[in-house]
Write an enzyme that holds these catalytic residues in place. Structure first.
Site, PDB file in Angstrom:
ATOM      1  CD  GLU A 106      37.160  45.606  45.293  1.00  0.00           C
ATOM      2  OE1 GLU A 106      38.399  45.647  45.133  1.00  0.00           O
ATOM      3  OE2 GLU A 106      36.464  44.608  45.005  1.00  0.00           O
TER       4      GLU A 106
ATOM      5  CG  ASP B 215      35.080  35.916  44.243  1.00  0.00           C
ATOM      6  OD1 ASP B 215      33.992  36.301  43.792  1.00  0.00           O
ATOM      7  OD2 ASP B 215      36.080  36.652  44.345  1.00  0.00           O
TER       8      ASP B 215
ATOM      9  CE  LYS C  90      33.386  38.343  46.174  1.00  0.00           C
ATOM     10  NZ  LYS C  90      33.559  39.046  44.856  1.00  0.00           N
TER      11      LYS C  90
ATOM     12  CG  ASP D  70      38.160  36.524  41.625  1.00  0.00           C
ATOM     13  OD1 ASP D  70      38.456  37.294  42.557  1.00  0.00           O
ATOM     14  OD2 ASP D  70      37.540  36.913  40.601  1.00  0.00           O
ATOM     15  CB  SER D  71      42.199  37.807  45.412  1.00  0.00           C
ATOM     16  OG  SER D  71      41.522  37.277  46.541  1.00  0.00           O
TER      17      SER D  71
ATOM     18  CD  GLU E  21      34.463  40.726  40.352  1.00  0.00           C
ATOM     19  OE1 GLU E  21      34.504  41.381  39.283  1.00  0.00           O
ATOM     20  OE2 GLU E  21      35.487  40.401  40.992  1.00  0.00           O
TER      21      GLU E  21
END
Length: 268
Positions: free
Chosen positions: A178, A80, A110, A41-42, A112
């Protein structure tokens, strides 16, 4: 490459993971030997001009994931899941995650993670949607926690370790750690049978992941735990300046870049 192949690398050979947001980057990264391509998502703050990852939508993630998947033959493609695409309603989360495999041709998603994603991880895994968990610094929670190192005291370190175990038990095939202390990452790695992939988490994880823009030197700066391995930004600017100078001076296009037909008469 499938999720089970990445899982089998735990404690064996190092895993290389890199972000990719488009087909050319994916093609180059795979040719360079990258095992896992993360459509992060970056993409929001590296490609779409957003100030953070929070505005990124499911549609945007699906579009970029599909582009990466089309250019990939062997690397595992992980999509993501963006902010608020999961966590509130499990049925909606399943639909959103399912889109990444059905429509965008991802191999896994993925998440979070936190306590709220343990049940979802099990549901997705049971449905055949491989899940990569992400603990430690989770940028989607920046308004709550800030973008700071996590797991720096005994209580928070124990919480990360426990969540790691819970997500492994729920079916996650790997875990991103992270911006956590290296000794915590080593402890988590030792405690799990699934591979850990670190970013700012020291050398003892089973693999490493970085943002491609920082690796190749396209980003203006890098995170303190990242490293530049090239200067693509400088090379791009140099090439573009050479192009504009050539146009301004009239040296481009030259005869070698132009095509003429002898049988076309002067129309004036």
């Amino acid at each position: 490459m499938r999720a089970k192949d990445i899982r089998a690398k735990a404690g064996d050979e190092p895993i290389t993971m890199l972000t990719a947001y488009d087909a050319p980057t994916a093609e180059i990264a795979e040719a360079a030997g990258v095992d896992v391509l993360l459509v992060g998502d970056s993409v929001g703050n590296t490609r779409l001009g957003y100030d953070s990852t929070l505005p990124v939508t499911v549609d945007e993630m699906a579009s970029h994931t599909a582009a990466v998947a089309r250019a990939t033959d062997d690397a595992l493609v992980v999509a993501d899941m963006p902010f608020l695409s999961f966590g509130a309603d499990e049925a909606d989360a399943v639909d959103n995650c399912g889109r990444m495999l059905k429509e965008a041709d991802a191999d896994a998603v993925k998440l979070e993670c936190g306590p709220h994603t343990v049940s979802l991880t099990k549901t997705l895994s049971d449905l055949g949607i491989p899940v990569q968990a992400h603990l430690g610094l989770t940028p989607q929670r920046e308004n709550e926690t800030g973008l700071y190192r996590q797991g720096t005291d005994e209580e928070s370190a124990n919480r990360i370790l426990e969540l790691a175990r819970e997500h492994e038990a729920a079916g996650a095939f790997s875990l991103v750690l992270e911006h956590v202390p290296a000794n915590l990452a080593a402890s988590v790695t030792d405690a799990l049978s699934i591979p850990t992939i670190g970013i700012g988490a020291g050398p003892d994880c089973d693999g490493q992941v970085l943002v491609v823009d920082e690796v190749v030197g396209l980003a203006e700066g890098t995170a303190p735990f990242s490293k530049r391995f090239g200067d693509v930004r400088g090379e791009m600017r140099e090439a573009i300046e050479a192009y504009t100078d050539a146009v301004d001076s009239g040296s481009f296009p030259g005869d070698e870049h132009s095509h003429y037909e002898d049988d076309i008469e002067d129309i004036y």
